[in-house]
Motif scaffolding. Sequence first.
Motif, PDB file in Angstrom:
ATOM      1  N   PHE A   1       1.214  -1.729  -0.096  1.00 31.31           N
ATOM      2  CA  PHE A   1      -0.002   0.047   0.150  1.00 31.31           C
ATOM      3  C   PHE A   1       0.850   0.946  -0.065  1.00 31.31           C
ATOM      4  O   PHE A   1       2.238   1.263   0.497  1.00 31.31           O
ATOM      5  CB  PHE A   1      -0.640   0.073   1.094  1.00 31.31           C
ATOM      6  N   GLY A   2       0.294   2.078  -0.595  1.00 27.52           N
ATOM      7  CA  GLY A   2       1.239   3.103  -0.731  1.00 27.52           C
ATOM      8  C   GLY A   2       0.371   4.871  -0.789  1.00 27.52           C
ATOM      9  O   GLY A   2      -0.315   4.359  -1.741  1.00 27.52           O
ATOM     10  N   GLY A   3       0.695   5.364  -0.551  1.00 28.22           N
ATOM     11  CA  GLY A   3       0.125   7.587  -0.518  1.00 28.22           C
ATOM     12  C   GLY A   3       1.048   8.145  -1.196  1.00 28.22           C
ATOM     13  O   GLY A   3       2.410   7.534  -0.800  1.00 28.22           O
ATOM     14  N   ARG A   4       0.929   9.275  -0.701  1.00 28.19           N
ATOM     15  CA  ARG A   4       1.949  10.167  -1.429  1.00 28.19           C
ATOM     16  C   ARG A   4       2.158  11.299   0.303  1.00 28.19           C
ATOM     17  O   ARG A   4       1.016  11.870   0.055  1.00 28.19           O
ATOM     18  CB  ARG A   4       1.245  11.650  -2.139  1.00 28.19           C
ATOM     19  N   ARG A   5       2.626  11.239   0.509  1.00 30.89           N
ATOM     20  CA  ARG A   5       3.142  11.481   2.358  1.00 30.89           C
ATOM     21  C   ARG A   5       4.671  12.559   2.904  1.00 30.89           C
ATOM     22  O   ARG A   5       5.199  11.532   2.073  1.00 30.89           O
ATOM     23  CB  ARG A   5       2.512  11.119   3.210  1.00 30.89           C
ATOM     24  N   LYS A   6       4.321  14.248   2.930  1.00 27.56           N
ATOM     25  CA  LYS A   6       5.709  14.784   3.051  1.00 27.56           C
ATOM     26  C   LYS A   6       6.471  14.048   3.967  1.00 27.56           C
ATOM     27  O   LYS A   6       7.829  14.538   4.246  1.00 27.56           O
ATOM     28  CB  LYS A   6       5.242  16.180   2.659  1.00 27.56           C
ATOM     29  N   THR A   7       5.366  13.981   5.051  1.00 31.56           N
ATOM     30  CA  THR A   7       6.217  14.063   6.728  1.00 31.56           C
ATOM     31  C   THR A   7       5.398  12.417   7.361  1.00 31.56           C
ATOM     32  O   THR A   7       5.162  11.519   6.133  1.00 31.56           O
ATOM     33  CB  THR A   7       5.436  14.826   7.124  1.00 31.56           C
ATOM     34  N   THR A   8       5.771  12.174   8.225  1.00 34.74           N
ATOM     35  CA  THR A   8       5.508  10.838   9.144  1.00 34.74           C
ATOM     36  C   THR A   8       5.992   9.476   8.630  1.00 34.74           C
ATOM     37  O   THR A   8       6.105   8.269   9.159  1.00 34.74           O
ATOM     38  CB  THR A   8       4.076  11.621   9.056  1.00 34.74           C
ATOM     39  N   VAL A   9       5.386   8.995   7.162  1.00 35.25           N
ATOM     40  CA  VAL A   9       4.886   7.746   6.421  1.00 35.25           C
ATOM     41  C   VAL A   9       6.923   7.834   6.592  1.00 35.25           C
ATOM     42  O   VAL A   9       7.182   7.952   4.888  1.00 35.25           O
ATOM     43  CB  VAL A   9       4.226   7.691   5.549  1.00 35.25           C
ATOM     44  N   PRO A  10       7.166   6.390   6.858  1.00 31.73           N
ATOM     45  CA  PRO A  10       8.553   5.974   6.120  1.00 31.73           C
ATOM     46  C   PRO A  10       8.705   5.189   4.924  1.00 31.73           C
ATOM     47  O   PRO A  10       7.876   4.831   4.121  1.00 31.73           O
ATOM     48  CB  PRO A  10       8.888   5.135   7.381  1.00 31.73           C
ATOM     49  N   LEU A  11       9.278   5.495   4.221  1.00 31.75           N
ATOM     50  CA  LEU A  11      10.221   4.882   3.091  1.00 31.75           C
ATOM     51  C   LEU A  11       9.450   3.398   2.813  1.00 31.75           C
ATOM     52  O   LEU A  11       8.883   3.232   1.590  1.00 31.75           O
ATOM     53  CB  LEU A  11      11.334   4.193   2.669  1.00 31.75           C
ATOM     54  N   VAL A  12       9.673   2.604   3.361  1.00 35.72           N
ATOM     55  CA  VAL A  12       9.522   1.616   3.656  1.00 35.72           C
ATOM     56  C   VAL A  12       8.894   0.887   5.253  1.00 35.72           C
ATOM     57  O   VAL A  12       9.652   1.275   5.782  1.00 35.72           O
ATOM     58  CB  VAL A  12       9.283   0.252   3.043  1.00 35.72           C
ATOM     59  N   ASN A  13       7.664   0.165   5.040  1.00 35.66           N
ATOM     60  CA  ASN A  13       7.460  -0.880   6.261  1.00 35.66           C
ATOM     61  C   ASN A  13       6.536  -1.958   6.392  1.00 35.66           C
ATOM     62  O   ASN A  13       5.485  -1.375   5.610  1.00 35.66           O
ATOM     63  CB  ASN A  13       6.161   0.771   7.361  1.00 35.66           C
ATOM     64  N   GLU A  14       7.543  -2.867   7.345  1.00 38.06           N
ATOM     65  CA  GLU A  14       6.515  -4.103   7.548  1.00 38.06           C
ATOM     66  C   GLU A  14       5.104  -4.391   8.337  1.00 38.06           C
ATOM     67  O   GLU A  14       5.429  -3.645   9.387  1.00 38.06           O
ATOM     68  CB  GLU A  14       7.291  -5.457   6.816  1.00 38.06           C
ATOM     69  N   ALA A  15       4.265  -4.691   7.618  1.00 37.16           N
ATOM     70  CA  ALA A  15       3.493  -5.101   8.847  1.00 37.16           C
ATOM     71  C   ALA A  15       3.417  -6.023   9.957  1.00 37.16           C
ATOM     72  O   ALA A  15       4.014  -7.102   9.078  1.00 37.16           O
ATOM     73  CB  ALA A  15       1.238  -5.094   8.104  1.00 37.16           C
ATOM     74  N   PHE A  16       3.237  -5.886  11.155  1.00 39.61           N
ATOM     75  CA  PHE A  16       3.418  -7.307  11.494  1.00 39.61           C
ATOM     76  C   PHE A  16       2.713  -8.663  11.734  1.00 39.61           C
ATOM     77  O   PHE A  16       3.285  -9.469  11.807  1.00 39.61           O
ATOM     78  CB  PHE A  16       2.639  -6.764  13.251  1.00 39.61           C
ATOM     79  N   ASP A  17       1.288  -8.636  11.167  1.00 38.64           N
ATOM     80  CA  ASP A  17       0.851  -9.545  10.546  1.00 38.64           C
ATOM     81  C   ASP A  17      -0.908  -9.300   9.694  1.00 38.64           C
ATOM     82  O   ASP A  17      -0.348  -8.106   9.491  1.00 38.64           O
ATOM     83  CB  ASP A  17       0.213 -10.433  11.298  1.00 38.64           C
ATOM     84  N   TRP A  18      -1.339 -10.012   8.840  1.00 37.65           N
ATOM     85  CA  TRP A  18      -2.474  -9.876   7.851  1.00 37.65           C
ATOM     86  C   TRP A  18      -3.058  -8.481   8.366  1.00 37.65           C
ATOM     87  O   TRP A  18      -3.429  -7.129   7.792  1.00 37.65           O
ATOM     88  CB  TRP A  18      -2.919 -10.553   7.715  1.00 37.65           C
ATOM     89  N   GLN A  19      -3.701  -8.525  10.080  1.00 40.62           N
ATOM     90  CA  GLN A  19      -4.762  -7.651  10.162  1.00 40.62           C
ATOM     91  C   GLN A  19      -3.647  -6.352  10.423  1.00 40.62           C
ATOM     92  O   GLN A  19      -4.555  -4.951  10.338  1.00 40.62           O
ATOM     93  CB  GLN A  19      -5.030  -8.488  12.140  1.00 40.62           C
ATOM     94  N   HIS A  20      -3.063  -6.013  10.631  1.00 44.21           N
ATOM     95  CA  HIS A  20      -1.947  -4.894  10.697  1.00 44.21           C
ATOM     96  C   HIS A  20      -2.251  -4.728   9.289  1.00 44.21           C
ATOM     97  O   HIS A  20      -2.414  -3.267   9.828  1.00 44.21           O
ATOM     98  CB  HIS A  20      -1.049  -4.949  11.732  1.00 44.21           C
ATOM     99  N   GLY A  21      -1.506  -5.675   8.724  1.00 44.34           N
ATOM    100  CA  GLY A  21      -1.396  -4.734   7.501  1.00 44.34           C
ATOM    101  C   GLY A  21      -2.821  -4.478   7.218  1.00 44.34           C
ATOM    102  O   GLY A  21      -3.259  -3.140   6.050  1.00 44.34           O
ATOM    103  N   VAL A  22      -4.439  -4.984   7.041  1.00 48.11           N
ATOM    104  CA  VAL A  22      -5.780  -4.472   6.558  1.00 48.11           C
ATOM    105  C   VAL A  22      -5.744  -3.362   6.973  1.00 48.11           C
ATOM    106  O   VAL A  22      -5.601  -1.760   6.682  1.00 48.11           O
ATOM    107  CB  VAL A  22      -6.418  -5.328   7.275  1.00 48.11           C
ATOM    108  N   PHE A  23      -4.883  -3.152   8.227  1.00 46.71           N
ATOM    109  CA  PHE A  23      -5.464  -1.672   9.062  1.00 46.71           C
ATOM    110  C   PHE A  23      -4.249  -0.586   8.885  1.00 46.71           C
ATOM    111  O   PHE A  23      -5.112   0.622   8.000  1.00 46.71           O
ATOM    112  CB  PHE A  23      -4.384  -1.757  10.695  1.00 46.71           C
ATOM    113  N   MET A  24      -3.263  -1.089   8.026  1.00 48.87           N
ATOM    114  CA  MET A  24      -2.837  -0.148   6.757  1.00 48.87           C
ATOM    115  C   MET A  24      -3.569   0.426   6.114  1.00 48.87           C
ATOM    116  O   MET A  24      -3.123   1.603   5.341  1.00 48.87           O
ATOM    117  CB  MET A  24      -0.795  -1.064   6.949  1.00 48.87           C
ATOM    118  N   GLY A  25      -3.712  -0.366   5.121  1.00 47.54           N
ATOM    119  CA  GLY A  25      -4.330  -0.138   3.756  1.00 47.54           C
ATOM    120  C   GLY A  25      -5.748   0.703   4.810  1.00 47.54           C
ATOM    121  O   GLY A  25      -5.920   0.983   3.601  1.00 47.54           O
ATOM    122  N   ALA A  26      -6.274   0.390   5.653  1.00 49.89           N
ATOM    123  CA  ALA A  26      -8.064   0.974   5.978  1.00 49.89           C
ATOM    124  C   ALA A  26      -7.804   2.519   5.955  1.00 49.89           C
ATOM    125  O   ALA A  26      -8.243   2.842   6.304  1.00 49.89           O
ATOM    126  CB  ALA A  26      -8.408   0.103   7.016  1.00 49.89           C
TER     127      ALA A  26
END
Length: 604
Positions: A414-439
């Motif tokens: 998942f990705g978006g355009r953010r000037k701040t805050t969000v790092p270059l890459v970040n792996e979810a702890f598990d599927w549900q956490h990944g769904v939270f990232m997408g959500a």
Amino acid sequence: MTALTIPGLDQAPTTHERLLSWVREVAELTTPDQVVWCDGSQQEWQRMTDRLVEAGTFTRLKQKPNSFYAASDPSDVARVEERTFICSVEEKDSGVTNNWMDPNEMKAIMTELYRGCMRGRTMYVIPFCMGPLDADPPRLGVEITDSEYVVVSMHIMTRMGAKVLERLDADGEFVPALHSVGAPLEPGQQDVPWPCNDIKYITHFPEERMIWSFGSGYGGNALLGKKCYSLRIASAMARDEGWLAEHMLILKLISPEEKVYYVAAAFPSACGKTNLAMLQPTIPGWRVETLGDDIAWMRFGEDGRLYAVNPEAGFFGVAPGTNWKTNPNAMRTIAQGNSLFTNVALTDDGDVWWEEMEGDPQHLTDWKGRDWTPASKEKAAHPNSRYCTPMSQCPILAPEWDDPKGVPISAILFGGRRKTTVPLVNEAFDWQHGVFMGATLSSEKTAAAAGKVGDVRRDPMAMLPFIGYNVGDYFQHWVNVGKSADAAKLPRIFYVNWFRRGEDKRFLWPGFGENSRVLKWIVDRLEGNAAAADTAIGRVPSADALELSGLDTPKADVEEALKVDVEEWKAEVPLIEEWFATIGDSLPSSMRDELEALKQRLGH
Ligand code: SAT
Ligand code: MN
């Protein structure tokens, strides 16, 4: 009585009862001069493009074989989200991200708009298939339209014509998709090059699996196999049948050891999806092949892995910004011809041009048909101008792109355009956490969109305008998909941000081909060969964990791009809370749990 006199209506190359009666019903309502059943042949393409040239809709390009330029009405240049409706039977099934109207009310309004709306025009019946024709089941549709532009665009973007009708006869099911530009012609009335109507409706009836569109000729509003079927209707099918219909590219990454990984990635528009799909890696020995740039349908295979197919057969890409540096493979694809270009600029020698393309044209005809020179204040091409080109011409097309089985996905980005805050890459702890990232996917508004530039808006899974049902139920479906699977076989989920900026506003990461370095880290993670630190928001590499040799960017910038700043994330929490509050009761409790867990980890 009238229906019997419409030429072509009774020359149907099919005996499919439901199709025949629907076509007859629409012809009686819209009263075209004739009905044509499309066969998808080369002769049909020839006939239609000749006719479009004669009508002034198309200009034949001198510099690209079998290719055409079109300029739309200046009011008909993009998807119209405020005119797009999900007419589920119950309002709650449409949810906060969609416009809703009672289906019967909508049908009454649109039936009156459709009455006589094809007068003076030809009604085309286009049998089409989204995804491979030999899929089980094939995902079939029939679009009725009064636009030749739609017919030729569907030739490129879908599998269509006689071969689809054969499958339809055998399998029965199809999505009826009715489209009209809404511009009837009186006897003797001269047509305009781009007929459309000020009144527009892009309407979906999810329970009936049906689409009605009126008033626009633009891609996403008129090529109904694309966003309307393959995302809005298909997401409702996917919910009911246990799969995923997503706004994702599909790419194949090949390591120097010839190991193959398939990756799907979701980004909002203007965040480089097509560029990533066709990326040219800068790191030696790595290769990318393309399977799709916009939509992925993902289903579990017999081995328990999630397999993706691209329902489309063409690319409908944003032209401005595309050039030999940002996307050489897109340039090579269109250079072969057989392509349509809409709302770009026309060069004096009969080629197309758009902003940021190579070359230094001194004179052009802009997308509004006016003279353009470098001194002109306005852009030569509309910011949402498009190329429409067959995937089969892409030089790095993966040979398995048409395999009905699809390809097993190892990672979802998942990705978006953010000037701040969000790092270059970040792996979810598990599927549900990944769904939270997408959500909670967020992106800054670009100058092209309405609203304050830089404002952060939530765009869940980059599907905000495309979820065909309630967004809370959609998150629950994502969680359920994970629960139904063997966790070890699920794709791992990552969140990327190519757009973080430093103090002086410069980009901290160069992007484009250099993104291959991030892809390499991701597959190294899959192989258990790359380090990451557990942070409050997920698993993030240090600069040392990335392959940086040969990169011009200073290491300090890469470190900055990877930084997880707890204060910035504490400031992000209320924004996520605000977004979740708009969803209300249908938000799954697991998403609230994920937010609470994030707050705990942040010490909030
Ligand atoms: O909706 S389209 O597919 O025509 C283009 C877009 O806005 O993504
Ligand atoms: Mn898209």
